[in-house]
Motif scaffolding. Structure first.
Motif, PDB file in Angstrom:
ATOM      1  N   HIS A  53       0.878  -1.223  -0.112  1.00 19.96           N
ATOM      2  CA  HIS A  53      -0.020   0.070  -0.045  1.00 19.96           C
ATOM      3  C   HIS A  53       0.817   1.410  -0.009  1.00 19.96           C
ATOM      4  CE1 HIS A  53      -3.849  -2.207   0.777  1.00 19.96           C
ATOM      5  NE2 HIS A  53      -3.272  -2.853   1.313  1.00 19.96           N
ATOM      6  N   LEU A  75     -11.407   5.699 -11.340  1.00 16.62           N
ATOM      7  CA  LEU A  75     -11.871   4.430 -12.084  1.00 16.62           C
ATOM      8  C   LEU A  75     -11.385   4.222 -13.385  1.00 16.62           C
ATOM      9  CD1 LEU A  75     -15.700   4.931 -11.001  1.00 16.62           C
ATOM     10  CD2 LEU A  75     -14.134   3.175 -10.124  1.00 16.62           C
ATOM     11  N   ASN A  78      -7.928   2.859 -12.945  1.00 20.07           N
ATOM     12  CA  ASN A  78      -8.185   1.452 -12.294  1.00 20.07           C
ATOM     13  C   ASN A  78      -8.250   0.481 -13.700  1.00 20.07           C
ATOM     14  OD1 ASN A  78      -7.418   1.739  -9.854  1.00 20.07           O
ATOM     15  ND2 ASN A  78      -9.698   1.946  -9.327  1.00 20.07           N
ATOM     16  N   SER A  81      -5.309  -0.056 -15.506  1.00 18.59           N
ATOM     17  CA  SER A  81      -3.852  -1.065 -14.836  1.00 18.59           C
ATOM     18  C   SER A  81      -4.327  -2.539 -14.781  1.00 18.59           C
ATOM     19  CB  SER A  81      -3.551  -0.427 -13.592  1.00 18.59           C
ATOM     20  OG  SER A  81      -4.645  -0.421 -12.579  1.00 18.59           O
ATOM     21  N   SER A  82      -3.323  -3.184 -14.750  1.00 17.64           N
ATOM     22  CA  SER A  82      -3.605  -4.586 -14.446  1.00 17.64           C
ATOM     23  C   SER A  82      -3.832  -5.029 -12.917  1.00 17.64           C
ATOM     24  CB  SER A  82      -2.335  -5.553 -15.023  1.00 17.64           C
ATOM     25  OG  SER A  82      -2.414  -5.213 -16.239  1.00 17.64           O
ATOM     26  N   ARG A  85      -4.278  -0.849  -7.896  1.00 17.73           N
ATOM     27  CA  ARG A  85      -5.449  -0.404  -8.011  1.00 17.73           C
ATOM     28  C   ARG A  85      -5.337   0.904  -7.040  1.00 17.73           C
ATOM     29  NH1 ARG A  85      -7.143  -2.300 -11.849  1.00 17.73           N
ATOM     30  NH2 ARG A  85      -7.986  -4.289 -11.748  1.00 17.73           N
ATOM     31  N   SER A  87      -7.739   3.898  -4.598  1.00 17.95           N
ATOM     32  CA  SER A  87      -8.765   3.644  -3.788  1.00 17.95           C
ATOM     33  C   SER A  87      -8.698   4.737  -2.871  1.00 17.95           C
ATOM     34  CB  SER A  87      -9.021   2.554  -3.048  1.00 17.95           C
ATOM     35  OG  SER A  87      -7.889   2.051  -2.368  1.00 17.95           O
ATOM     36  N   MET A  96      -2.758   3.663  -3.442  1.00 21.38           N
ATOM     37  CA  MET A  96      -2.318   2.747  -4.271  1.00 21.38           C
ATOM     38  C   MET A  96      -2.252   1.471  -3.528  1.00 21.38           C
ATOM     39  SD  MET A  96       0.322   2.950  -7.429  1.00 21.38           S
ATOM     40  CE  MET A  96      -0.558   3.956  -8.649  1.00 21.38           C
ATOM     41  N   SER A  97      -2.759   0.541  -4.066  1.00 22.36           N
ATOM     42  CA  SER A  97      -2.212  -0.748  -3.626  1.00 22.36           C
ATOM     43  C   SER A  97      -2.069  -1.807  -4.513  1.00 22.36           C
ATOM     44  CB  SER A  97      -3.487  -1.121  -2.839  1.00 22.36           C
ATOM     45  OG  SER A  97      -4.933  -1.325  -3.439  1.00 22.36           O
ATOM     46  N   LEU A  98      -1.501  -2.933  -4.248  1.00 21.29           N
ATOM     47  CA  LEU A  98      -1.035  -4.163  -4.952  1.00 21.29           C
ATOM     48  C   LEU A  98      -1.274  -5.410  -4.041  1.00 21.29           C
ATOM     49  CD1 LEU A  98       0.293  -5.091  -7.935  1.00 21.29           C
ATOM     50  CD2 LEU A  98       2.135  -5.612  -6.353  1.00 21.29           C
ATOM     51  N   TYR A 120       3.437   2.466 -12.133  1.00 16.59           N
ATOM     52  CA  TYR A 120       2.162   3.078 -12.108  1.00 16.59           C
ATOM     53  C   TYR A 120       2.131   4.221 -11.015  1.00 16.59           C
ATOM     54  CZ  TYR A 120      -0.116  -0.470 -14.845  1.00 16.59           C
ATOM     55  OH  TYR A 120      -0.587  -1.024 -15.911  1.00 16.59           O
TER      56      TYR A 120
END
Length: 147
Positions: A53, A75, A78, A81-82, A85, A87, A96-98, A120
């Motif tokens: 995060h 949105l 989002n 991107s693969s 995300r 939020s 931004m998170s993965l 990203y």
């Protein structure tokens, strides 16, 4: 290798060349320098997931009257991107998170995650600020707010 453990994740961070601090059970804080700014990074480890995060991704207070335009921008990004995300965190700031599965997570997977986050983070940062500017808001770097 079945699952990533705390000591193994710390080894990955050290091998990658990053300093870090353990900030609780199965949680670490670190950060990295992007093209325009530095990004704080929190990593959480569970039996199932490894979560990365960047919080806050944009450390600014949002004018909630412009929320529909900002939501649309997030949105759309989002959708492009693969794995990453955008939020809102509990404080209402953009994060931004993965998240990836812990099973068979190796150093190569760690490097891929760091590369995705870095790519990203830089790309979306410029795009979000440009989009905010196009709808009439200017980001004041010194004040960290939208005007």
């Amino acid at each position: 290798m079945e699952r990533c453990t705390g000591p193994l994740l710390e080894n990955y961070l050290a091998t990658y060349g990053w300093t870090y601090r353990s900030s609780g059970t199965h949680e670490w804080t670190t950060g990295f320098q992007g093209q325009d700014r530095s990004f704080p990074l929190r990593i959480s480890l569970s039996d199932t997931w490894i979560s990365f995060h960047i919080e806050p991704y944009l450390g600014l207070d949002i004018d909630w009257e412009a929320w529909p335009e900002i939501a649309r921008c997030l949105l759309e990004l989002n959708g492009r991107s693969s794995m990453v995300r955008l939020s809102l965190c509990d404080q209402g700031r953009i994060e931004m998170s993965l998240e990836v599965f812990n099973k068979q997570f190796c150093y190569e997977s760690f490097c891929t995650c760091m590369g995705l986050l870095g790519f990203y983070a830089d790309q979306f940062y410029d795009e979000i600020l440009g989009r905010l500017d196009s709808i009439g808001f200017n980001y004041t770097e010194s004040l960290k707010l939208l005007t």
